[in-house]
Scaffold this active site. Structure first.
Site, PDB file in Angstrom:
ATOM      1  N   ARG A  82       0.844  -1.204   0.000  1.00 15.86           N
ATOM      2  CA  ARG A  82       0.000   0.000   0.000  1.00 15.86           C
ATOM      3  C   ARG A  82       0.868   1.238   0.000  1.00 15.86           C
ATOM      4  O   ARG A  82       0.763   2.098   0.852  1.00 15.86           O
ATOM      5  CB  ARG A  82      -0.949   0.005   1.198  1.00 15.86           C
ATOM      6  CG  ARG A  82      -2.103  -0.940   1.006  1.00 15.86           C
ATOM      7  CD  ARG A  82      -3.175  -0.692   2.031  1.00 15.86           C
ATOM      8  NE  ARG A  82      -3.046  -1.551   3.181  1.00 15.86           N
ATOM      9  CZ  ARG A  82      -3.323  -2.855   3.217  1.00 15.86           C
ATOM     10  NH1 ARG A  82      -3.720  -3.428   2.241  1.00 15.86           N
ATOM     11  NH2 ARG A  82      -3.178  -3.583   4.263  1.00 15.86           N
ATOM     12  N   ARG A  92       7.557   7.840   2.660  1.00 20.28           N
ATOM     13  CA  ARG A  92       6.939   6.789   1.858  1.00 20.28           C
ATOM     14  C   ARG A  92       6.984   5.437   2.569  1.00 20.28           C
ATOM     15  O   ARG A  92       7.879   5.171   3.364  1.00 20.28           O
ATOM     16  CB  ARG A  92       7.564   6.702   0.469  1.00 20.28           C
ATOM     17  CG  ARG A  92       9.015   6.426   0.396  1.00 20.28           C
ATOM     18  CD  ARG A  92       9.936   7.577  -0.017  1.00 20.28           C
ATOM     19  NE  ARG A  92       9.405   8.750  -0.637  1.00 20.28           N
ATOM     20  CZ  ARG A  92       9.421   8.990  -1.955  1.00 20.28           C
ATOM     21  NH1 ARG A  92       9.908   8.104  -2.786  1.00 20.28           N
ATOM     22  NH2 ARG A  92       8.978  10.118  -2.415  1.00 20.28           N
ATOM     23  N   ASP A  95       9.768   2.033  -1.076  1.00 18.14           N
ATOM     24  CA  ASP A  95      10.348   2.357  -2.378  1.00 18.14           C
ATOM     25  C   ASP A  95      11.245   1.210  -2.790  1.00 18.14           C
ATOM     26  O   ASP A  95      12.087   0.789  -1.996  1.00 18.14           O
ATOM     27  CB  ASP A  95      11.293   3.557  -2.199  1.00 18.14           C
ATOM     28  CG  ASP A  95      10.890   4.753  -2.985  1.00 18.14           C
ATOM     29  OD1 ASP A  95       9.957   4.669  -3.785  1.00 18.14           O
ATOM     30  OD2 ASP A  95      11.549   5.795  -2.795  1.00 18.14           O
ATOM     31  N   ASP A  97      13.870   0.401  -5.891  1.00 17.26           N
ATOM     32  CA  ASP A  97      14.508   0.941  -7.094  1.00 17.26           C
ATOM     33  C   ASP A  97      15.402  -0.117  -7.723  1.00 17.26           C
ATOM     34  O   ASP A  97      16.232  -0.719  -7.040  1.00 17.26           O
ATOM     35  CB  ASP A  97      15.386   2.145  -6.738  1.00 17.26           C
ATOM     36  CG  ASP A  97      14.571   3.366  -6.355  1.00 17.26           C
ATOM     37  OD1 ASP A  97      13.473   3.539  -6.913  1.00 17.26           O
ATOM     38  OD2 ASP A  97      15.042   4.141  -5.503  1.00 17.26           O
TER      39      ASP A  97
HETATM   40  N1  ROI Z   1      16.223   9.601   2.004  1.00 17.08           N
HETATM   41  C1  ROI Z   1      16.780   8.510   2.530  1.00 17.08           C
HETATM   42  N2  ROI Z   1      17.639   8.634   3.537  1.00 17.08           N
HETATM   43  N3  ROI Z   1      16.493   7.264   2.066  1.00 17.08           N
HETATM   44  C2  ROI Z   1      15.619   7.071   1.043  1.00 17.08           C
HETATM   45  O1  ROI Z   1      15.384   5.909   0.647  1.00 17.08           O
HETATM   46  C3  ROI Z   1      15.031   8.204   0.470  1.00 17.08           C
HETATM   47  N4  ROI Z   1      14.156   8.085  -0.576  1.00 17.08           N
HETATM   48  C4  ROI Z   1      13.610   9.144  -1.138  1.00 17.08           C
HETATM   49  C5  ROI Z   1      13.869  10.548  -0.672  1.00 17.08           C
HETATM   50  C6  ROI Z   1      12.551  11.182  -0.250  1.00 17.08           C
HETATM   51  C7  ROI Z   1      14.477  11.352  -1.830  1.00 17.08           C
HETATM   52  N5  ROI Z   1      14.779  10.605   0.441  1.00 17.08           N
HETATM   53  C8  ROI Z   1      15.338   9.483   0.990  1.00 17.08           C
HETATM   54  O2  ROI Z   1      12.809   8.964  -2.177  1.00 17.08           O
END
Ligand code: ROI
Length: 177
Positions: A82, A92, A95, A97
């Protein structure tokens, strides 16, 4: 089969549990197996500072999925958590990637590999350096520099390792004594 490196990040709704569960789920992706996972790291947010620290990690997956099929799987997995993104560069839930896919360079509207910002983000490079030492046959290079060279140029003093890497599930460790 290719080695894919996946960056994980979360700073909402029990981030440690989000990342641990996502690591398990990555191991269950079709045509794929988890080769290595980094420790979990607590990292200060890049972006707005009025948000919790992140938990970050990197997984290495051996896969027969194409890069775009892998991206579809990662996005589906984010949705199962979600995924919430409350604002641009804000907190968030999860994430995922696709950082690297074998030696490939991919420039597509949906997917750029190597991830265009990874070499400037200590929260990606610190866990990546930990797993790539174990998983990669040669030191990983990004834009003609090794990970270690990139890391010397970044401040990673605030990044804290909070748990040890676990042996990949597919590997059986046998005591020798
Ligand atoms: N900052 C940190 N420390 N780790 C993340 O995974 C991360 N991911 C993001 C943003 C919001 C840019 N900042 C983050 O997407």
């Amino acid at each position: 089969m290719a080695l894919a490196y996946i960056g994980l990040g979360s700073n909402l709704e029990n981030p440690v549990a989000q990342v641990r569960q996502a690591l398990d789920e990555l191991g269950g992706l079709p045509l794929s197996s988890l080769v290595a996972q980094s420790s979990l790291y607590a990292t200060p947010p890049l972006g707005p500072q009025d948000q919790p620290d992140f938990i970050n990690a990197v997984a290495v997956i051996k896969t027969a999925l194409s890069p775009l099929a892998m991206l579809d799987q990662l996005q589906a997995l984010e949705q199962r958590h979600r995924r919430q993104r409350l604002r641009h560069w804000g907190p968030r839930t999860l994430d995922l990637d696709l950082l690297l896919y074998g030696q490939q360079t991919i420039e597509r509207p949906r997917l750029r590999v190597p991830h265009p910002h990874m070499h400037e983000r200590a929260f990606v490079l610190v866990p990546l350096a930990e797993v790539s030492a174990a998983a990669a046959e040669q030191p990983l290079m990004l834009h003609q520099q090794t990970l270690d060279q990139w890391l010397t140029q970044l401040d990673h003093s605030a990044i804290k390792r909070i748990s040890n890497a676990e042996a990949p599930k597919s590997v059986t460790v046998t005591a020798t004594s």
